[in-house]
Write an enzyme that holds these catalytic residues in place. Structure first.
Site, PDB file in Angstrom:
ATOM      1  N   ASP A  99       0.063   3.138   1.897  1.00 22.45           N
ATOM      2  CA  ASP A  99       1.054   2.067   2.050  1.00 22.45           C
ATOM      3  C   ASP A  99       0.354   0.721   2.142  1.00 22.45           C
ATOM      4  OD1 ASP A  99       3.006   0.287   2.828  1.00 22.45           O
ATOM      5  OD2 ASP A  99       3.717   1.457   4.536  1.00 22.45           O
TER       6      ASP A  99
ATOM      7  N   LYS B 206       5.090 -11.525  10.454  1.00 24.26           N
ATOM      8  CA  LYS B 206       4.694 -10.207  10.955  1.00 24.26           C
ATOM      9  C   LYS B 206       3.214 -10.169  11.334  1.00 24.26           C
ATOM     10  CE  LYS B 206       5.261  -5.368   9.530  1.00 24.26           C
ATOM     11  NZ  LYS B 206       5.768  -4.535   8.415  1.00 24.26           N
TER      12      LYS B 206
END
Lengths: 638, 179
Positions: A202, A82
């Site tokens: 997050d 990613k």
């Protein structure tokens, strides 16, 4: 019950939500009864490690099995892919402490050389993970419908495009790219049914996001978002691994990919152990012989991680500032991402926001659960009228103007979908072309921003400097994806240029990759196109009929007859086997439905502004206004 | 475009921000693409266009500078900035100097103190602007628009200063990395 459901061939395909994470990926769904649930494999595991191994025989292994192969095949096992999504091969991030073989050091897309003489892009590696998750869902649920895939809120356009391309390559119908913090808020919000303003913190394996959003009777409105798409738990592992590497005396071993990988894994294990204990004694067998002995205390680890926490703190302050809020005005802070399990991260968040963070939903699962809810809202059997997500553009979009300065066209935190246009002019006599450089980021110079695309608009008739009028239009859709077009206004000949960003894949490239991957014959592709067009035609037929049934008052006999005739032509085309014919009939139906669609939307706007009930508005439109008033533009738009 | 009409709000500077938020949400409930996933392509396109328009109008009305600009334009004021008051220019110049010194010294507390000062100046100007707009008749003569236009350009100077503060705060991210 569950078994019956699975074997029922007429069952509606289940929409799924996918959290495509740096370290682990997950897939979730909303069952017919009850809240969202994780899809688990045969070992009852929900986490699929985001690891892909390419083997010599050309086969591909994904997940835990691939992770087990990592030490043995460090260069053919891709993890944390990613972090490479949407990156150029020359990007410094690409080169950091990863043991891979880069097939090229330049160009818009990273290319990795792996076993079996293959060269793969991060998009293809991600597609393998998505295929695995899709298969997992099919095994557990039977037929699977469209998917919502989550992305970090702070992903730029290149990273979003790459993610969507990976979805297409994996053969998924991507319903929506959803921001991870928004997904998490959805899972929490629907769980607690609370109104208020929340921060979502997050910290994942490789990305950090902070989002400030407001919940108001089912509307989740993002106020601001910020973060760092290159900061996460991986960096903690890396910082610790660098410390551990110092204990290895043998210089040759330090450069060995297997050793680096083993120490990275060791660092991660130490990090996990330190969430429960105050000190860990490390004994690590190294693949090239020898062992590593060290003692790591929580205090030492905290000191290593503190600078990373401080980086998140600045992003949080900026997001609060953009939302025009102070920490005291927040009703709560939601923790998302496995890295928020680290005790000193929690302590930092508590200190920063001055409140105890919420963590009642597993921070690893919450994003996938939220994505499943959104998938169900978009494609599920029940349409929930109350829930709506209103998201924003994470990073400013602009054009490079004279002198390398960025002219911002859409600033960050603009609610999406959004559009804006800016007019530029020529600076030289008889200039016949414009070079446009589209960039994304907050810095003032184009050089310091992310370059998204360069394109040239040609064929402008020669005229004195400053006379030509070039309008550049930016459109950002609900996925946060950018579309750029440009036209020259003075000449009367309007030129339209659709911009395809240089890092994205064209439809043809995706098609070609699918062909390569599966050895499909061309006829298979045609068969697929036909099937897709038929489904689309059926969908449109249902929608058109329902619109005609609902709003007979908004349409007269002649217009209705015209729409019905074109609709019949679409249906007839679906019985044939030419997908081009179906597409062009849909186009014709679309053309004659425009005015009717416009009137329906004007009616909805009126209703929304008045807060009236549907029945009241219908009465009003039928009796007081008639049809003609609705065909022209509304007065206040002129 | 008249953003006030798009959101069904009266044309005034001192906007009821709660009403603005409610109107915005009600309209997006009707128009957002997620609400039209199952609609015909024509309806999806129309709804998308309207959703974009509503987002843009919302963005203009939420921003005190853009809201004032839009109001002046609707009242028929030419879009030119009026010539700046020399006293204001001097004030802003001194503030900027202090800001660039604080930046040189990499002192976030000093930067934030200056920001708070300018924030207070901006608030005062905003109040004056609201009062001036409030007294304007609907068919105000061009001469009556000179004062709100001057206040607006003052507010813009302050906002630009605060934007610069934001850039400095963002750069502070790299101060930490460099440490």
């Amino acid at each position: 019950m569950a078994l019956l459901q699975i074997s029922d061939p007429s069952a509606r395909p289940t929409p799924i939500g996918i959290d495509l994470g740096t370290t682990n990926s997950l897939v979730a769904y909303v069952p017919l009864v009850g809240g969202p649930a994780m899809v688990r494999d045969c070992d009852n595991e929900a986490l699929v490690p985001s690891v892909v191994t390419y083997k010599d025989d050309g086969s591909v292994v994904v997940g835990r099995a691939a992770k087990a192969l990592a030490i043995e095949h460090p260069r053919d096992t891709i993890s944390s892919v990613k972090r490479l999504m949407g990156r150029g091969a020359d990007d410094p991030e690409t080169q950091r402490l990863a043991p891979y073989r880069y097939a090229t050091r330049e160009g818009a897309v990273v290319k990795l050389a792996v076993a079996g003489d293959r060269v793969v892009t991060p998009i293809e590696v991600s597609a393998e993970i998505l295929r695995e998750l899709h298969q997992l869902a099919v095994d557990a649920l039977g037929p699977v419908g469209g998917a919502v895939i989550t992305v970090p809120a702070y992903f730029d356009d290149a990273q979003r495009q790459a993610t969507r391309d990976a979805g297409r390559l994996a053969g998924l119908e991507v319903l929506r790219l959803l921001n991870e913090p928004t997904a998490a808020a959805l899972a929490y919000g629907l769980d607690s049914k609370q109104n208020g303003t929340f921060a979502v913190y997050d910290l994942g394996g490789g990305t950090f996001d902070v989002t400030i959003l407001q919940l108001d009777d089912g509307v989740f409105q993002v106020r601001s978002t910020g973060g760092d798409s290159q900061l996460g738990g991986d960096d903690m592992d890396r910082a610790l691994a660098e410390r551990l590497l110092a204990h290895v005396a043998d210089e040759a071993a330090k450069a060995d990919p297997g050793t680096v990988r083993a120490i990275m894994d060791g660092a991660r294990a130490i990090k996990h152990a330190l969430t429960e204990r105050d000190a860990v004694d490390v004994e690590l067998e190294l693949p090239k012989g020898g062992a590593l002995h060290a003692r790591v205390t929580r205090a030492e680890f905290d000191a290593l991680v503190r600078p990373l926490c401080e980086r998140t703190g600045l992003a949080c302050r900026r997001a609060l500032r953009d939302a025009g809020l102070t920490p005291e005005q927040l009703d709560g802070v939601i923790l998302v991402g496995g890295s928020t399990r680290v005790p000193c991260v929690r302590a930092y968040v508590r200190e920063l926001f001055g409140k105890e963070p919420l963590d009642s939903i597993d921070p690893d699962q919450v994003v996938a659960l939220g994505a499943a809810i959104q998938a169900d809202l978009l494609a599920g059997s029940v349409q929930d009228e109350q829930v709506l997500l209103l998201d924003v553009l994470p990073l400013s979009l602009g054009i490079e103007a004279m002198g390398g300065v960025v002219e911002k066209i859409l600033p960050r935190n603009t609610p999406i979908p959004a559009a804006a246009a800016q007019v530029f002019t020529t600076y030289a006599e008889n200039q016949t072309g414009f070079v446009l450089h589209v960039v994304q980021g907050e810095r003032e110079t184009a050089e310091a921003c992310r370059s998204l695309a360069r394109f040239t608009l040609r064929g402008i008739p020669p005229m004195p400097a400053g006379l030509a009028r070039l309008e550049v239009r930016f459109e950002v859709d609900a996925d946060g994806l950018l579309h750029v077009s440009a036209k020259e206004l003075t000449t009367g000949i309007e030129q339209q240029v659709e911009v395809k960003p240089s890092y994205g894949l064209s439809d043809e490239e995706v098609e070609q990759m699918l062909l390569d991957a599966y050895d499909h014959a061309e006829s298979d592709v045609t068969v697929r196109a036909l099937r897709e067009q038929r489904v689309e035609a059926e969908r449109i037929a249902v929608a058109t009929r329902s619109a005609l049934d609902q709003d007979a008052a908004l349409i007269d006999g002649a217009e209705r007859a015209e729409i019905e005739a074109k609709l019949a032509a679409v249906i007839e085309a679906t019985r044939g086997d030419n997908h081009h014919v179906i597409a062009s009939r849909i186009e014709e139906l679309d053309h004659v439905s425009r005015n009717f669609a416009g009137r329906r939307m004007d009616r909805s706007i009126k209703q929304a502004l008045a807060g009236q009930k549907l029945s009241d508005v219908e009465r009003e439109t039928a009796h007081a206004e008639g049809i003609d008033r609705h065909t022209g533009p509304r007065k206040d738009e002129e | 475009m008249d953003p006030f009409a798009t959101l069904g709000l009266p044309r005034e500077y001192a906007l009821d921000s709660e009403l603005l938020e409610r109107r915005y949400r009600d309209l997006q409930r009707a128009l957002h693409p997620d609400r039209h996933v199952h609609a015909t392509p024509a309806e999806r396109r129309v709804a998308l266009g309207k959703a974009v328009e509503v987002n843009e109008a919302y963005r203009v009305l939420k921003d005190d500078v853009r809201r004032a600009e839009s109001l002046l334009a609707l009242l028929g004021h030419a879009a030119k900035d009026s010539a700046a008051d020399p006293e204001l220019l001097l004030e802003v110049m001194e503030l900027r100097e202090a800001l660039s010194e604080a930046k040189q010294a990499r002192s976030l507390p000093r930067v934030r103190k200056l920001a708070a000062e300018v924030q207070a100046l901006a608030s005062t100007t905003r109040r004056e602007l609201a009062a001036t707009f409030g007294e304007l008749p609907g068919d105000a003569a061009p001469a009556a628009l000179v004062r709100p236009a001057a206040l607006l350009s003052k507010l813009k100077y302050y906002k630009r200063f605060l934007d610069e503060v934001n850039v400095i705060e963002d750069d502070a991210l790299s101060w930490i990395e460099a440490r």
